[in-house]
Design an enzyme around this catalytic site. Structure first.
Site, PDB file in Angstrom:
ATOM      1  N   THR A 186       0.861  -1.176   0.000  1.00 41.16           N
ATOM      2  CA  THR A 186       0.000   0.000   0.000  1.00 41.16           C
ATOM      3  C   THR A 186       0.905   1.236   0.000  1.00 41.16           C
ATOM      4  OG1 THR A 186      -0.059   0.077   2.393  1.00 41.16           O
ATOM      5  CG2 THR A 186      -1.818  -1.143   1.348  1.00 41.16           C
ATOM      6  N   GLU A 331      -5.602  -3.677  -1.413  1.00 36.36           N
ATOM      7  CA  GLU A 331      -6.033  -4.931  -0.779  1.00 36.36           C
ATOM      8  C   GLU A 331      -7.186  -5.609  -1.524  1.00 36.36           C
ATOM      9  OE1 GLU A 331      -5.481  -2.033   0.664  1.00 36.36           O
ATOM     10  OE2 GLU A 331      -4.619  -2.238   2.676  1.00 36.36           O
ATOM     11  N   LYS A 442     -15.703  15.987  11.500  1.00 30.87           N
ATOM     12  CA  LYS A 442     -16.760  15.837  12.508  1.00 30.87           C
ATOM     13  C   LYS A 442     -17.026  17.198  13.113  1.00 30.87           C
ATOM     14  CE  LYS A 442     -15.351  11.144  13.195  1.00 30.87           C
ATOM     15  NZ  LYS A 442     -13.923  10.928  12.934  1.00 30.87           N
ATOM     16  N   TRP A 447     -21.343  14.509  10.675  1.00 30.62           N
ATOM     17  CA  TRP A 447     -20.240  14.282   9.761  1.00 30.62           C
ATOM     18  C   TRP A 447     -20.414  15.120   8.505  1.00 30.62           C
ATOM     19  CZ3 TRP A 447     -18.539   8.457   9.481  1.00 30.62           C
ATOM     20  CH2 TRP A 447     -18.123   8.061  10.768  1.00 30.62           C
TER      21      TRP A 447
HETATM   22  P1  ADP Z   1      -3.439   3.849  -0.183  1.00 31.14           P
HETATM   23  O1  ADP Z   1      -4.461   3.345   0.786  1.00 31.14           O
HETATM   24  O2  ADP Z   1      -2.076   3.515   0.232  1.00 31.14           O
HETATM   25  O3  ADP Z   1      -3.643   5.272  -0.623  1.00 31.14           O
HETATM   26  P2  ADP Z   1      -4.791   2.535  -2.341  1.00 31.14           P
HETATM   27  O4  ADP Z   1      -4.396   2.847  -3.704  1.00 31.14           O
HETATM   28  O5  ADP Z   1      -5.008   1.140  -1.989  1.00 31.14           O
HETATM   29  O6  ADP Z   1      -3.608   3.048  -1.515  1.00 31.14           O
HETATM   30  O7  ADP Z   1      -6.010   3.452  -1.972  1.00 31.14           O
HETATM   31  C1  ADP Z   1      -7.291   2.960  -1.750  1.00 31.14           C
HETATM   32  C2  ADP Z   1      -8.191   4.047  -1.302  1.00 31.14           C
HETATM   33  O8  ADP Z   1      -8.351   5.048  -2.303  1.00 31.14           O
HETATM   34  C3  ADP Z   1      -9.592   3.612  -1.010  1.00 31.14           C
HETATM   35  O9  ADP Z   1      -9.679   3.019   0.251  1.00 31.14           O
HETATM   36  C4  ADP Z   1     -10.364   4.913  -1.108  1.00 31.14           C
HETATM   37  O10 ADP Z   1     -10.266   5.682   0.065  1.00 31.14           O
HETATM   38  C5  ADP Z   1      -9.640   5.630  -2.194  1.00 31.14           C
HETATM   39  N1  ADP Z   1     -10.372   5.483  -3.460  1.00 31.14           N
HETATM   40  C6  ADP Z   1     -10.134   4.630  -4.464  1.00 31.14           C
HETATM   41  N2  ADP Z   1     -10.991   4.809  -5.478  1.00 31.14           N
HETATM   42  C7  ADP Z   1     -11.827   5.822  -5.106  1.00 31.14           C
HETATM   43  C8  ADP Z   1     -12.945   6.498  -5.720  1.00 31.14           C
HETATM   44  N3  ADP Z   1     -13.369   6.198  -6.939  1.00 31.14           N
HETATM   45  N4  ADP Z   1     -13.546   7.478  -5.012  1.00 31.14           N
HETATM   46  C9  ADP Z   1     -13.129   7.811  -3.773  1.00 31.14           C
HETATM   47  N5  ADP Z   1     -12.093   7.237  -3.164  1.00 31.14           N
HETATM   48  C10 ADP Z   1     -11.437   6.246  -3.812  1.00 31.14           C
END
Ligand code: ADP
Length: 546
Positions: A186, A331, A442, A447
Site C-alpha cells: 500500500t 487490498e 466531525k 459528519w
Molecule cells: P493507499 O491506501 O495507500 O492510498 P490505495 O491505492 O489502496 O492506496 O487506496 C485505496 C483508497 O483510495 C480507497 O480506500 C479509497 O479511500 C480511495 N479510493 C479509491 N478509489 C476511489 C474512488 N473512486 N472514489 C473515492 N475514493 C477512492
C-alpha cells in the site's frame, strides 16, 4: 459428489498462452524511457517472457522468490509480470515515488532477490542498493548501449543482455492456483506500507471480473491505454485483462503530461484509458486549451480517488466520452465497484443520471459489500445512511504479507475486509464513498463529507484542484476549510467561492468556513492528494474569528 470437469489451476501463464495463440499478431505499443515508440505483439511478449523465465531459472532462483520492478508502463515491465509469475516466482512492483528510505525498507521486508529498474530510476538505485543486501542481481531495463560503465552498482546487467541469449521455449510449470503471483505494498498514505500478496487464482478471477461489460467492458476490439502505473496495484489489473481478451495495449511510459498522452492516444487510436483524476485533469486542460477533440476514445476509467462530477460531465458533454467511475484499493486487487447505469436508469434526465454516475458504483460479481455502523450493525441500503465499508470475495485480501489479518467476522464466522472508507449504498446497490474514515470532518457531532465539498469547488470554472480538511474548533470539534489551487490566470476570491456553495445541496453548517489559496496540493506516491501533508503545511493556520 464431485463434478467431473477438468480441474485446471487458474494461472497467469494461461492468460499469456491464450493471448499469444489467439491474438498473436495484436500489437503492444510502448513509449520508452528513451522517448521512442516501440512496437511488438503478444507473440513477441510470450517469447521474451519465456526468455526471462529461463534467465531466472539460470540464476537458480527458487519458486516463491521475489523479483522486484521499479519501472514505468511498458513492454519490458509486462514481460516481467508474465515471466516472473509464470515461472512460479513472485512479481513485486515497487512504487518509485516513495521516499528512498521507505523503498529500502520495503525491499528488505519483501526480501527481493532481483531488482529490475528503468534508467529513470538509476540515481534512486544508486542511493539505496547498499542498503538492500537481499538483492543478488540488479538489472537495468535498457538496451546494452545505454548501460553506464561506472554505475557503482555491483554486477549490474542490462536486461537485453540478461535475457538475450536465452531460449524462447519454456514450459510454464503447473502448480496450485493459490500460489503467490504478485506483491504490492500500500502506498502508505495511511501509515506504514503493508504488503498485499495476490495469488494466481485471485489475479485470473480479477481479470475475468474486470473485463465484464458492466465492469470495464474490454474486448478484442479495444485499444487500451493503462495510464495508471503498473506499480500502482498492477495498473488495476489491466495487463491481465488485456491478455484475457487479446486487445491492443498502448503503454505511455514515463510521459504522463497531457500533451504526450493525447498525442499517443490519437496516434494509436486508443478506445479506453484508465487513471486517477489528477492525470485526467492535466489531459483535459491540454485538450481544452488547444481546442482539440478525441477521435477514438469512448470511455475512461477513473478511480483511486473520487472523480469530481464536473470532470464526468465535461468528458461526456464536451467529448462524448463515458467516465467509468471505479473504486478499489491495493487490498482488493483493486477492482471492487464500477459505476455503470442499469437499464431502468437510461431514460432518466441527464441531471439524475449524473447524480448516479458520480457514485463509485455497483459491486462486480465476486465482490460482496456491507456498510456497518459503530455498533457493527448493518446500515440500510437507502443511499443516505452511511457506515464503514466492508468487502469480501476471492480477490480481496485475507492477511498482510508477513503481517496480521485485518478481517472482521460476521455472525456466520465469515471474514470481511474493513476498507477504512465510509460509504452509503442505495437501493439499487450503488455505493458512494463519503470519505476515508480518517478524512471525515466531525462538526458538532455531525459528519461532513470532504469529498462533497471538494466536488463543489471543482465545479467552479476558476478552480484547478481542491482539498477539504477539518480544522480544530473549540465549540464544534472541527470545521471544514477548503484549500484551492486556481487555474492559471483565473481570478477568484474567498468570498466568491464561499458564495458558490450556496444552493448546491449543502446545509449551511456543511459549507466550509474558509478558503485557503495554495500554489499546489501535495500529492502522494500514487497521485492522490496527501491530506496528512496538507494538514502539516497548514499547522499554523487559524480559523477565522478564533
Ligand atoms: P493507499 O491506501 O495507500 O492510498 P490505495 O491505492 O489502496 O492506496 O487506496 C485505496 C483508497 O483510495 C480507497 O480506500 C479509497 O479511500 C480511495 N479510493 C479509491 N478509489 C476511489 C474512488 N473512486 N472514489 C473515492 N475514493 C477512492
Amino acid at each position: 459428489m464431485l463434478g467431473l470437469m477438468q480441474n485446471q489451476p487458474l494461472l497467469t501463464s494461461m492468460l499469456l498462452d491464450f493471448a499469444a495463440r489467439h491474438h498473436g499478431d495484436t500489437p503492444i505499443v510502448s513509449r520508452r524511457v528513451e522517448g521512442d515508440i516501440h512496437r511488438y505483439t503478444y507473440r513477441d511478449l510470450a517469447a521474451r517472457s519465456k526468455q526471462l523465465a529461463n534467465a531466472l531459472d539460470g540464476m537458480g532462483l527458487a519458486a516463491g522468490d521475489r523479483v522486484a520492478s521499479l519501472a514505468w508502463n511498458g513492454y519490458r515491465h509486462m514481460e516481467l509480470y508474465y515471466g516472473v509469475s509464470g515461472s512460479e516466482r513472485v512479481m513485486h512492483t515497487l512504487n518509485p515515488r516513495l521516499h528512498p528510505e521507505q523503498m529500502a525498507w520495503i525491499i528488505n521486508h519483501a526480501e527481493d532477490k532481483v531488482l529490475c529498474f528503468d534508467m529513470t530510476f538509476l540515481p534512486l538505485v544508486q542511493a539505496i542498493h547498499a542498503k538492500c543486501p537481499t538483492v543478488k542481481q540488479w538489472v537495468a531495463l535498457c538496451d546494452a548501449d545505454k548501460l553506464p560503465a561506472d554505475s557503482g552498482i555491483p554486477g549490474l546487467v542490462d536486461y537485453e543482455a540478461w535475457i538475450g541469449g536465452q531460449k524462447t521455449d519454456y514450459a510454464w510449470p503447473q502448480f496450485d492456483e493459490n500460489t503467490a503471483a504478485g506483491l504490492c505494498y500500500t502506498s502508505g498514505t495511511t501509515g506504514n506500507p503493508k504488503g498485499a500478496l495476490y495469488s494466481h487464482r485471485s489475479t485470473v478471477l480479477h481479470a475475468y471480473g474486470g473485463a465484464l461489460p458492466d465492469a470495464l467492458n474490454v474486448s478484442a476490439r479495444d485499444s487500451m491505454m493503462p495510464v495508471v502505473p503498473m506499480f500502482h496495484v498492477n495498473a488495476w489489473g489491466l495487463p491481465y485483462v488485456a491478455a484475457l481478451v487479446g486487445c491492443k495495449v498502448v503503454f505511455p511510459g514515463p510521459a504522463m503530461d497531457g500533451k504526450s498522452l493525447y498525442e499517443l492516444m490519437e496516434a494509436e487510436q486508443v478506445t479506453m484509458a484508465a487513471g486517477v483524476p489528477t492525470i485526467w485533469q492535466m489531459l483535459l486542460t491540454h485538450v481544452q486549451s488547444n481546442g482539440l477533440k478525441f477521435s477514438s476514445m469512448n470511455r475512461t476509467v477513473i478511480g483511486g480517488s473520487a472523480c469530481p462530477p464536473a470532470m464526468i460531465d465535461t468528458f461526456r458533454e464536451e467529448f462524448g466520452i463515458d467516465v467509468l467511475h471505479a473504486w478499489g484499493m491495493t487490498e482488493t486487487s483493486p477492482l471492487g465497484t464500477v459505476c455503470t447505469l442499469k437499464n431502468k436508469q437510461l431514460s432518466l434526465p441527464p441531471a439524475q443520471q449524473l447524480a448516479i454516475r458520480v457514485k463509485q458504483g455497483r459491486a462486480i460479481f465476486g465482490v460482496d459489500m456491507r456498510i456497518v455502523g459503530d455498533d457493527g450493525q448493518d446500515q440500510p441500503w437507502d443511499g443516505k445512511a452511511y457506515g464503514d465499508l466492508l468487502v469480501r470475495g476471492p480477490w480481496i485480501m485475507d492477511t498482510y504479507f508477513k503481517g496480521a489479518s485485518p478481517l472482521v467476522e460476521d455472525a456466520q464466522g465469515r471474514g470481511w475486509f474493513p476498507t477504512g472508507d465510509v460509504a452509503t449504498i442505495d437501493a439499487d446497490g450503488f455505493m458512494q464513498i463519503t470519505d476515508r474514515s480518517k478524512d471525515v470532518i466531525k462538526s458538532g457531532g455531525e459528519w461532513i463529507s470532504s469529498i462533497d465539498i471538494e466536488n463543489i469547488a471543482m465545479g467552479h470554472p476558476a478552480v484547478a484542484m481542491a482539498a477539504c480538511i477539518g480544522m480544530p474548533h473549540p465549540k464544534w470539534d472541527e470545521r471544514p476549510i477548503v484549500a484551492v489551487v486556481k487555474k492559471p490566470g483565473a481570478q477568484l476570491t474567498r468570498e466568491e467561492l464561499l458564495k458558490f456553495y450556496e444552493g448546491k445541496g449543502q446545509a449551511k453548517w456543511q459549507i466550509p468556513d474558509d478558503v485557503v489559496f495554495v500554489e499546489a496540493i501535495p500529492l502522494g506516491a500514487t497521485g492522490k492528494m496527501l491530506k496528512t501533508k496538507l494538514r502539516e503545511d497548514l499547522k499554523d493556520y487559524k480559523l477565522p474569528g478564533l
